[in-house]
Structures are given as C-alpha cells and as structure tokens.
Design an enzyme around this catalytic site. Structure first.
Site, PDB file in Angstrom:
ATOM      1  N   HIS A  38       0.860  -1.193   0.000  1.00 51.43           N
ATOM      2  CA  HIS A  38       0.000   0.000   0.000  1.00 51.43           C
ATOM      3  C   HIS A  38       0.892   1.236   0.000  1.00 51.43           C
ATOM      4  O   HIS A  38       1.492   1.569   1.023  1.00 51.43           O
ATOM      5  CB  HIS A  38      -0.903  -0.052   1.243  1.00 51.43           C
ATOM      6  N   MET A  85     -10.104   3.246   2.046  1.00 53.53           N
ATOM      7  CA  MET A  85      -9.610   3.581   3.385  1.00 53.53           C
ATOM      8  C   MET A  85     -10.793   3.807   4.321  1.00 53.53           C
ATOM      9  O   MET A  85     -11.703   4.585   3.997  1.00 53.53           O
ATOM     10  CB  MET A  85      -8.760   4.847   3.340  1.00 53.53           C
ATOM     11  N   GLY A 141      -2.146   7.012   7.463  1.00 57.97           N
ATOM     12  CA  GLY A 141      -0.980   7.535   8.177  1.00 57.97           C
ATOM     13  C   GLY A 141      -0.629   6.768   9.432  1.00 57.97           C
ATOM     14  O   GLY A 141       0.541   6.665   9.803  1.00 57.97           O
ATOM     15  N   ASP A 159      -9.502  -0.893   4.711  1.00 56.12           N
ATOM     16  CA  ASP A 159      -8.211  -0.725   5.379  1.00 56.12           C
ATOM     17  C   ASP A 159      -8.306   0.335   6.472  1.00 56.12           C
ATOM     18  O   ASP A 159      -8.393   1.524   6.208  1.00 56.12           O
ATOM     19  CB  ASP A 159      -7.180  -0.297   4.326  1.00 56.12           C
ATOM     20  N   GLY A 160      -8.298  -0.186   7.747  1.00 52.77           N
ATOM     21  CA  GLY A 160      -8.297   0.749   8.878  1.00 52.77           C
ATOM     22  C   GLY A 160      -9.419   0.454   9.851  1.00 52.77           C
ATOM     23  O   GLY A 160     -10.586   0.513   9.476  1.00 52.77           O
ATOM     24  N   GLY A 206      -4.487  -4.405  11.406  1.00 48.16           N
ATOM     25  CA  GLY A 206      -3.142  -4.297  11.969  1.00 48.16           C
ATOM     26  C   GLY A 206      -3.179  -4.455  13.478  1.00 48.16           C
ATOM     27  O   GLY A 206      -2.908  -5.535  14.026  1.00 48.16           O
TER      28      GLY A 206
END
Ligand code: DX5
Ligand code: ZN
Length: 222
Positions: A65, A136, A141, A174-175, A196
């Site tokens: 990514h 996202m 970040g 993602d996130g 994550g």
C-alpha cells in the site's frame, strides 16, 4: 474469496521476520505492507530495500500500500523488491492511467486506493483495469484508529458497479478492522480485510484470524 491481509505497520519491527512467519502460520492470504513517505501522509515507515529483505521470510503474497506522493517513480523498485500487488492513491501526484500501466508492465497486480474524503466516482473510469480497489476506512498515516462506518456507502457503490459490469475485482477495506467492523464491511461488499492493531495485539492471533474469516464469510454480500 475472503482474504485477510494483516498490516505489518502494527507488528514488532524488531522481529519482523518472525512476525511474518507467525502471520503465515495463522493462515492469512496476503501481507499488507504500508509504505509512507512523510509527505503524502505525516508518517514515515519503510521502503523497497526492506521489502526486498523480508520477502524471503514468507511465501504469503505482498499487498503493498503506497501512501506516497509520487508512486509512479517507485513502481519498478517495489516490483523488483517482491510486491505481488501494489495499491497507489488516486490523490497522489502520479498520472493514474500511466501508473496502472507501469504496475502491470512490471508483472504486478494493480489497485487504486482512495482516502475517506474521495468519492467512489473518481475510481470508475479505471475500474476495468484493476485487480482490486482499496477503500480507506481511516485517514491514512497511522494504525490503531477507529473504523469510519460512513465509508460503507462507498463500498456498496463500488460493489454494485463491479456487479453491473460483471467484473472480478476485490474490494479491500483498510483501517479499524476488528471482530465487529469486519461484519459491517463484509455486509457492504468488501472481501479483503486489512487489520493491523487488532490482529497483532491479540493474545491468540491464529484464533483471531480464523474468527475474522468466519465472520466475513458469514456476512459477505457479493
Ligand atoms: C493506515 C494504514 C492501515 C493501518 C491499519 O494508513 O494504511 O493499513 O495500518 O491498521 P489498523 O488495523 O490498526 O487500523
Ligand atoms: Zn494500509
């Protein structure tokens, strides 16, 4: 097909090789490698030399990514380093068509990533050329942020367009993905899940990955 792609941004960088092996043993389908340049996003992570070095420690495909301002400049480096799929941001300074083409010329699957503030409509002209779209569900970040539920309309809109065009394209979210939010995202039509902090902080990572897969399978709406 449901795919779990753990973000190594949240792993212990000091024992990264073992962390990759651990994820492989947990049965993940992809390894999500967050690349940040401190310019496109206010954080710096790793570059192609690190990707090249860790590639030998796992057979799991690398889902790279790129959260960088000029992705087209680095496609060859990350491809040679071992990226199997490269997502770049449509909001970056690189020309979209040429960047997709460069990724494919290097024998790598191409994906476009969009930030929370970017409408799905910007993706539509490129959809047919992609293997995946990355939506996202946090501001890019950092790991450990909260899932943005209002991104699900965007996922539904993209899944509807893929269905209408009879395309076979993955939608990655993602996130902020955890046991609860993975169900919400799967219901909306996502089938690839980056997680994550929730996976790497788990006491039983293997059980967590299995639980995420089961919940995603049960709720996925194609
Ligand atoms: C954020 C990254 C994500 C993040 C996910 O910019 O693109 O991949 O690492 O981490 P969690 O699952 O902790 O939100
Ligand atoms: Zn990411």
């Amino acid at each position: 097909m449901i795919k779990i792609s753990p973000s190594i941004l949240s792993c212990d960088y000091g024992i990264m090789a073992q962390e990759l092996k651990c994820m492989e043993d947990c049965g993940v389908e992809l390894m999500h490698i967050d690349v940040m340049d401190g310019h496109f996003v206010p954080n710096i992570t790793l570059g192609a030399p690190v990707v090249k070095c860790i590639k030998k420690y796992t057979t799991v495909p690398f889902d790279v990514h790129l959260m960088i301002s000029n992705p087209i400049e680095y496609i060859e480096d990350f491809s040679k380093a071992g990226a199997d799929l490269i997502s770049f941001h449509i909001e970056s300074d690189s020309p979209v068509k040429e960047t997709i083409q460069k990724i494919k010329e290097n024998g790598v699957k191409a994906a476009i990533a969009i930030k929370p503030g970017t409408p799905a409509s910007l993706l539509m002209p490129y959809l047919d050329e992609l293997s995946m779209v990355l939506v996202m569900t946090v501001e890019p970040g950092f790991g450990g942020q909260s899932f943005m539920c209002d991104m699900m309309d965007k996922v539904r809109e993209i899944r509807e367009e893929i269905r209408k065009r009879c395309l076979d394209i993955d939608i990655e979210v993602d996130g902020g993905i955890n046991a609860e939010t993975i169900e919400i995202a799967a219901k909306a039509g996502a089938n690839v899940f980056v997680s994550g902090s929730a996976i790497f902080s788990s006491d039983d990572r293997k059980a967590t990955v299995a639980q995420y897969k089961e919940r995603a399978e049960r709720n996925f709406c194609k």
